[in-house]
Design an enzyme around this catalytic site. Structure first.
Site, PDB file in Angstrom:
ATOM      1  N   SER A   2       0.836  -1.205   0.000  1.00 53.22           N
ATOM      2  CA  SER A   2       0.000   0.000   0.000  1.00 53.22           C
ATOM      3  C   SER A   2       0.865   1.246   0.000  1.00 53.22           C
ATOM      4  O   SER A   2       1.642   1.472   0.932  1.00 53.22           O
ATOM      5  CB  SER A   2      -0.899   0.006   1.235  1.00 53.22           C
ATOM      6  OG  SER A   2      -1.438   1.304   1.406  1.00 53.22           O
ATOM      7  N   HIS A   4      -1.291  -1.170  -4.308  1.00 50.79           N
ATOM      8  CA  HIS A   4      -2.575  -0.807  -3.684  1.00 50.79           C
ATOM      9  C   HIS A   4      -2.586   0.695  -3.412  1.00 50.79           C
ATOM     10  O   HIS A   4      -1.673   1.225  -2.766  1.00 50.79           O
ATOM     11  CB  HIS A   4      -2.708  -1.614  -2.386  1.00 50.79           C
ATOM     12  CG  HIS A   4      -3.991  -1.426  -1.652  1.00 50.79           C
ATOM     13  ND1 HIS A   4      -5.123  -2.149  -1.928  1.00 50.79           N
ATOM     14  CD2 HIS A   4      -4.314  -0.611  -0.608  1.00 50.79           C
ATOM     15  CE1 HIS A   4      -6.093  -1.792  -1.093  1.00 50.79           C
ATOM     16  NE2 HIS A   4      -5.626  -0.857  -0.295  1.00 50.79           N
ATOM     17  N   ASP A  11      -4.742   3.903  -1.864  1.00 50.73           N
ATOM     18  CA  ASP A  11      -5.819   4.243  -0.925  1.00 50.73           C
ATOM     19  C   ASP A  11      -6.260   5.685  -1.118  1.00 50.73           C
ATOM     20  O   ASP A  11      -5.532   6.605  -0.747  1.00 50.73           O
ATOM     21  CB  ASP A  11      -5.315   4.064   0.512  1.00 50.73           C
ATOM     22  CG  ASP A  11      -5.073   2.609   0.854  1.00 50.73           C
ATOM     23  OD1 ASP A  11      -6.044   1.841   0.842  1.00 50.73           O
ATOM     24  OD2 ASP A  11      -3.912   2.247   1.125  1.00 50.73           O
ATOM     25  N   MET A  67      -8.805   8.619  -0.005  1.00 50.15           N
ATOM     26  CA  MET A  67      -9.680   8.978   1.135  1.00 50.15           C
ATOM     27  C   MET A  67     -10.228  10.385   0.922  1.00 50.15           C
ATOM     28  O   MET A  67      -9.562  11.223   0.308  1.00 50.15           O
ATOM     29  CB  MET A  67      -8.876   8.953   2.437  1.00 50.15           C
ATOM     30  CG  MET A  67      -8.194   7.631   2.694  1.00 50.15           C
ATOM     31  SD  MET A  67      -7.240   7.730   4.216  1.00 50.15           S
ATOM     32  CE  MET A  67      -6.350   6.180   4.146  1.00 50.15           C
ATOM     33  N   HIS A  71      -8.334   1.411  -3.990  1.00 50.52           N
ATOM     34  CA  HIS A  71      -9.264   1.252  -2.861  1.00 50.52           C
ATOM     35  C   HIS A  71      -9.826   2.622  -2.519  1.00 50.52           C
ATOM     36  O   HIS A  71      -9.128   3.478  -1.989  1.00 50.52           O
ATOM     37  CB  HIS A  71      -8.471   0.644  -1.681  1.00 50.52           C
ATOM     38  CG  HIS A  71      -9.250   0.511  -0.415  1.00 50.52           C
ATOM     39  ND1 HIS A  71      -8.639   0.268   0.798  1.00 50.52           N
ATOM     40  CD2 HIS A  71     -10.575   0.560  -0.156  1.00 50.52           C
ATOM     41  CE1 HIS A  71      -9.560   0.178   1.749  1.00 50.52           C
ATOM     42  NE2 HIS A  71     -10.752   0.372   1.194  1.00 50.52           N
ATOM     43  N   MET A 102     -11.930   4.954  -0.388  1.00 47.80           N
ATOM     44  CA  MET A 102     -12.596   5.158   0.911  1.00 47.80           C
ATOM     45  C   MET A 102     -13.281   6.505   0.848  1.00 47.80           C
ATOM     46  O   MET A 102     -12.903   7.473   1.530  1.00 47.80           O
ATOM     47  CB  MET A 102     -11.547   5.100   2.031  1.00 47.80           C
ATOM     48  CG  MET A 102     -11.123   3.683   2.357  1.00 47.80           C
ATOM     49  SD  MET A 102      -9.549   3.630   3.229  1.00 47.80           S
ATOM     50  CE  MET A 102      -8.461   3.670   1.827  1.00 47.80           C
ATOM     51  N   MET A 156     -11.645  -5.397   5.474  1.00 43.98           N
ATOM     52  CA  MET A 156     -10.798  -4.492   6.263  1.00 43.98           C
ATOM     53  C   MET A 156     -10.514  -5.149   7.612  1.00 43.98           C
ATOM     54  O   MET A 156     -11.440  -5.551   8.323  1.00 43.98           O
ATOM     55  CB  MET A 156     -11.493  -3.146   6.499  1.00 43.98           C
ATOM     56  CG  MET A 156     -11.589  -2.234   5.290  1.00 43.98           C
ATOM     57  SD  MET A 156     -10.047  -1.888   4.421  1.00 43.98           S
ATOM     58  CE  MET A 156      -9.006  -1.246   5.724  1.00 43.98           C
ATOM     59  N   ASP A 198      -6.790  -6.157   4.290  1.00 43.72           N
ATOM     60  CA  ASP A 198      -6.111  -4.862   4.341  1.00 43.72           C
ATOM     61  C   ASP A 198      -6.126  -4.320   5.766  1.00 43.72           C
ATOM     62  O   ASP A 198      -7.202  -4.074   6.330  1.00 43.72           O
ATOM     63  CB  ASP A 198      -6.865  -3.911   3.385  1.00 43.72           C
ATOM     64  CG  ASP A 198      -6.196  -2.563   3.235  1.00 43.72           C
ATOM     65  OD1 ASP A 198      -5.104  -2.364   3.784  1.00 43.72           O
ATOM     66  OD2 ASP A 198      -6.794  -1.712   2.542  1.00 43.72           O
TER      67      ASP A 198
HETATM   68  C1  DX5 Z   1      -6.127   1.840   5.633  1.00 47.99           C
HETATM   69  C2  DX5 Z   1      -5.741   1.486   4.235  1.00 47.99           C
HETATM   70  C3  DX5 Z   1      -4.664   0.487   4.155  1.00 47.99           C
HETATM   71  C4  DX5 Z   1      -3.375   0.879   4.826  1.00 47.99           C
HETATM   72  C5  DX5 Z   1      -2.823  -0.359   5.444  1.00 47.99           C
HETATM   73  O1  DX5 Z   1      -7.331   2.489   5.666  1.00 47.99           O
HETATM   74  O2  DX5 Z   1      -6.854   0.987   3.506  1.00 47.99           O
HETATM   75  O3  DX5 Z   1      -4.422   0.073   2.811  1.00 47.99           O
HETATM   76  O4  DX5 Z   1      -2.410   1.428   3.961  1.00 47.99           O
HETATM   77  O5  DX5 Z   1      -1.699  -0.049   6.200  1.00 47.99           O
HETATM   78  P1  DX5 Z   1      -1.017  -1.090   7.195  1.00 47.99           P
HETATM   79  O6  DX5 Z   1      -0.613  -2.284   6.379  1.00 47.99           O
HETATM   80  O7  DX5 Z   1       0.133  -0.312   7.722  1.00 47.99           O
HETATM   81  O8  DX5 Z   1      -2.041  -1.442   8.235  1.00 47.99           O
HETATM   82 ZN    ZN Z   2      -6.447   0.012   1.473  1.00 45.62          ZN
END
Ligand code: DX5
Ligand code: ZN
Length: 216
Positions: free
Chosen positions: A8, A33, A35, A37, A66, A68, A137, A175
């Site tokens: 990620s 990956h 993320d 947000m 991904h 969010m 998650m 994740d």
């Molecule tokens: C959190 C993200 C993850 C995050 C995971 O909301 O969706 O992808 O980067 O990070 P680690 O592996 O450090 O928990």
């Molecule tokens: Zn993620």
């Protein structure tokens, strides 16, 4: 099949993204990956499309996006324009999930559906045959580096059972808080794809960590 590893980018050094993407390109990572947000669906803001356009240009691995965010369907064209392989939307963010999954497929991408830790696997019963992946998650979304929620192991087993019963082809992705210890137990429970942020990017040797996660 070996489990797939999707580092990620959230845990990368944002001042040196090109270096970190180069590391990913030269590693055994299967996907990258990403993320996204919005500060509304989750209590944090990460990066958006102007940044990801440059990431996409440099990265040679398939992109696993991904989202969010609320109303993720609004951004199907932007995700497609990145050249993304997979678009993951949250179950909790989509009132008309079946329509959104269809629109992602119509755009030529694979469709993933993500469940928050508090959303039970059984909520997927009527969509599981239509999706290419389910992302469970294992932390509350919004931040890297959080502690793995143990109940996820049970959810992986439940999801594997639902997939087998329905003949779905969906992959199981996890994740949050994935490291060598939790990763091994997740794979044993039936996980296909592990997302790893901190455990990869904060490792002394990130490429070797990717190799180790892949070899669990
Ligand atoms: C959190 C993200 C993850 C995050 C995971 O909301 O969706 O992808 O980067 O990070 P680690 O592996 O450090 O928990
Ligand atoms: Zn993620």
């Amino acid at each position: 099949m070996n489990q797939l590893i999707a580092p990620s980018l959230l845990s990368a050094d944002f001042a040196h993204l090109a270096q970190d993407i180069d590391m990913i390109n030269n590693s055994e990572a299967d996907w990258l990956h990403l993320d996204i947000m919005d500060g509304v669906f989750v209590p944090n803001i990460s990066f958006g499309f102007p940044v990801l356009q440059y990431v996409a240009k440099l990265c040679t691995k398939p992109l696993d996006v991904h989202l969010m965010i609320v109303q993720p369907e609004k951004f199907i064209p932007e995700v497609k324009a990145l050249g993304a392989m997979m678009m993951n939307v949250h179950f909790e963010a989509c009132t008309h999930l079946h329509r959104v999954v269809g629109a992602i497929h119509d755009a030529g991408m694979k469709a993933g559906v993500t469940l928050n830790p508090s959303t039970p696997v059984c909520m997927l019963a009527d969509i599981i045959r239509d999706v290419d992946m389910v992302l469970l998650m294992s932390v509350n979304p919004g931040f890297g580096g959080q502690k793995f929620i143990e109940h996820t192991i049970d959810k992986v087993r439940q999801l594997r059972q639902l997939i087998d019963e329905t003949g779905s082809k969906a992959l199981i992705q996890i994740d949050g808080g994935v490291n060598l210890e939790t990763g091994k137990r997740l794979v044993d429970a039936g996980a296909d794809v592990l997302v790893a942020g901190n455990s990869v990017f904060k490792a002394a040797d990130p490429k070797d960590m990717i190799h180790q996660l892949r070899s669990l």
